[in-house]
Design an enzyme around this catalytic site. Structure first.
Site, short mmCIF file in Angstrom:
data_model
loop_
_atom_site.label_atom_id
_atom_site.label_comp_id
_atom_site.label_asym_id
_atom_site.label_seq_id
_atom_site.Cartn_x
_atom_site.Cartn_y
_atom_site.Cartn_z
N GLN A 196 1.24 -10.96 -55.62
CA GLN A 196 2.34 -11.23 -54.69
C GLN A 196 1.96 -12.35 -53.72
O GLN A 196 2.79 -13.18 -53.35
CB GLN A 196 2.68 -9.95 -53.91
CG GLN A 196 3.35 -8.89 -54.75
CD GLN A 196 3.43 -7.56 -53.99
OE1 GLN A 196 2.41 -6.98 -53.61
NE2 GLN A 196 4.64 -7.07 -53.78
N VAL A 217 1.00 -19.92 -45.17
CA VAL A 217 0.61 -18.74 -45.96
C VAL A 217 -0.86 -18.82 -46.35
O VAL A 217 -1.35 -19.91 -46.63
CB VAL A 217 1.44 -18.68 -47.28
CG1 VAL A 217 1.26 -17.34 -47.97
CG2 VAL A 217 2.91 -18.96 -47.02
N ALA A 218 -1.51 -17.65 -46.35
CA ALA A 218 -2.90 -17.64 -46.80
C ALA A 218 -2.94 -17.80 -48.31
O ALA A 218 -2.04 -17.33 -49.02
CB ALA A 218 -3.56 -16.33 -46.39
N SER A 223 -5.65 -13.36 -47.79
CA SER A 223 -4.72 -12.72 -46.86
C SER A 223 -5.19 -11.30 -46.53
O SER A 223 -5.53 -10.52 -47.42
CB SER A 223 -3.32 -12.64 -47.46
OG SER A 223 -2.51 -11.79 -46.66
N HIS A 225 -3.37 -9.02 -45.76
CA HIS A 225 -2.41 -8.06 -46.31
C HIS A 225 -2.90 -7.48 -47.63
O HIS A 225 -2.51 -6.39 -48.02
CB HIS A 225 -1.04 -8.71 -46.47
CG HIS A 225 -0.36 -8.91 -45.14
ND1 HIS A 225 0.28 -7.90 -44.48
CD2 HIS A 225 -0.26 -10.00 -44.33
CE1 HIS A 225 0.77 -8.35 -43.32
NE2 HIS A 225 0.44 -9.63 -43.21
N ASP A 232 2.42 -6.20 -40.31
CA ASP A 232 3.27 -7.06 -39.47
C ASP A 232 4.30 -6.15 -38.83
O ASP A 232 5.00 -5.41 -39.54
CB ASP A 232 3.96 -8.13 -40.33
CG ASP A 232 2.99 -9.15 -40.88
OD1 ASP A 232 1.87 -9.26 -40.33
OD2 ASP A 232 3.33 -9.84 -41.86
N GLU A 278 0.25 -15.43 -34.37
CA GLU A 278 1.19 -14.52 -35.02
C GLU A 278 1.30 -13.26 -34.18
O GLU A 278 0.53 -12.31 -34.36
CB GLU A 278 0.70 -14.15 -36.43
CG GLU A 278 0.76 -15.30 -37.42
CD GLU A 278 0.57 -14.87 -38.87
OE1 GLU A 278 0.36 -13.65 -39.12
OE2 GLU A 278 0.64 -15.74 -39.75
N HIS A 281 1.29 -9.87 -36.24
CA HIS A 281 0.30 -9.44 -37.23
C HIS A 281 -0.84 -8.64 -36.58
O HIS A 281 -1.62 -9.17 -35.79
CB HIS A 281 -0.26 -10.66 -37.97
CG HIS A 281 -1.26 -10.34 -39.04
ND1 HIS A 281 -1.01 -10.51 -40.39
CD2 HIS A 281 -2.52 -9.84 -38.98
CE1 HIS A 281 -2.06 -10.14 -41.10
NE2 HIS A 281 -3.01 -9.74 -40.26
ZN LIG Z 1 0.74 -10.62 -41.43
#
Ligand SMILES: [Zn+2]
Length: 309
Positions: A196, A217-218, A223, A225, A232, A278, A281
């Site tokens: 994803q 975006v990482a 990431s 995530h 988030d 962010e 986050h």
């Molecule tokens: Zn995030």
């Protein structure tokens, strides 16, 4: 006869004193030239610096003795998050970035950000568990599988959100505590797998190129995530971008640490975290680390370099 004897005695005494004086001053000179003070003076350090150096621990002292005069060494030694292994990198970085403060340089070098982001990234130490570091220099291998993923109840999250069980327990407590203050927060985005993340990244990259994508975006594997430890947060209406303006944000920012979460990408720390501010986050690190990070007011990257690595 007596007169001569006395004269001789006086002579002996004088010679004796002269010999003793010579020996003593010889010893003194020998000591002086072989002393640490002398060695430091010869390198160019002044009295005040020498006094400081002599009080240092052995390893720090050795570095000074084995290297040429550099007043910046002592400046770096004074820094709270100084790491001796990084001293050469601090000094080199300082030469190239004279305007930067010593503490900023220590922070930047400690996290590896004296190099361009994504330069020679290494596989993160998975054995650090909830304290694992995933950023632009430390990645999760693509085959990494998060264990104990659970689906969140709609009371706590938007549709179909998954998160690590342990994180979920603490997140629920956070949401409930917010509710008691009349505030409603929800998990807006949580776990994402490598695939994803790749889709998200490639979408941006195909639109406007690598540089643009890297800002937003990482890259896959980089990431948080993907760890199942990040969430988030938003309100029902705010979306992520509007979250900063809410009362919920004002509360979360100063309470999340009590539940083991930290604001992961603070304002003005982009040069250290590699990510823009962010406000939404949050990263779960456990209550102990979260409280310390909040109190010290440093990024997780800095905390990891100094306290965990
Ligand atoms: Zn995030």
């Amino acid at each position: 006869m007596n007169y001569d004897k006395n004269k001789r005695m006086v002579l002996y005494v004088i010679i004796g004193i002269a010999v003793i004086t010579a020996v003593l001053s010889g010893l003194y000179a020998y000591q002086l030239f072989n002393s640490e003070e002398y060695a430091l003076k010869k390198k160019g350090y002044d009295e005040k610096q020498i006094a400081t150096i002599l009080k240092l621990d052995k390893e720090k002292k050795n570095y000074i003795f084995n290297n040429e005069y550099n007043e910046d060494i002592l400046k770096f030694y004074n820094e709270k998050y100084f790491i001796l292994d990084n001293i050469k990198k601090y000094l080199n970085y300082k030469t190239e970035n004279k305007q930067k403060s010593y503490s900023d340089i220590v922070a930047i070098v400690n996290v590896g950000a004296h190099e361009k982001f994504y330069t020679n990234p290494i596989k993160t130490s998975l054995d650090k568990g909830i304290l694992m570091l995933v950023n632009k220099f430390n990645y999760l291998p693509s085959e990494y599988e998060v264990d104990n993923l659970v689906t969140m109840n709609l009371q706590f999250a938007f549709n179909d959100k998954q998160i690590k069980q342990e994180v979920y327990e603490y997140f629920k407590e956070l949401v409930i505590a917010a509710k008691q203050e009349g505030l409603t927060i929800l998990a807006n985005s949580t776990y994402r797998d490598n695939n994803q993340q790749s889709i998200l990244y490639d979408n941006q990259k195909n639109r406007k190129g690598t540089e643009y994508a890297d800002k937003l975006v990482a890259r896959p594997g980089h990431s948080e995530h993907e760890t199942g430890l990040a969430v988030d947060i938003s309100t029902m209406k705010s979306g992520l971008s509007g979250f900063e303006e809410t009362e919920e944000f004002a509360w979360v920012k100063d309470n999340a640490h009590r539940f083991g979460f930290i604001l992961r990408y603070p304002e003005n720390k982009e040069h250290i975290t590699g990510f823009s501010y962010e406000p939404w986050h949050y990263r779960f690190v456990g209550v102990e680390a979260a409280e310390k990070i909040y109190e010290l007011d440093i990024t997780f990257d800095e905390y990891y370099a100094f306290y965990i690595k």
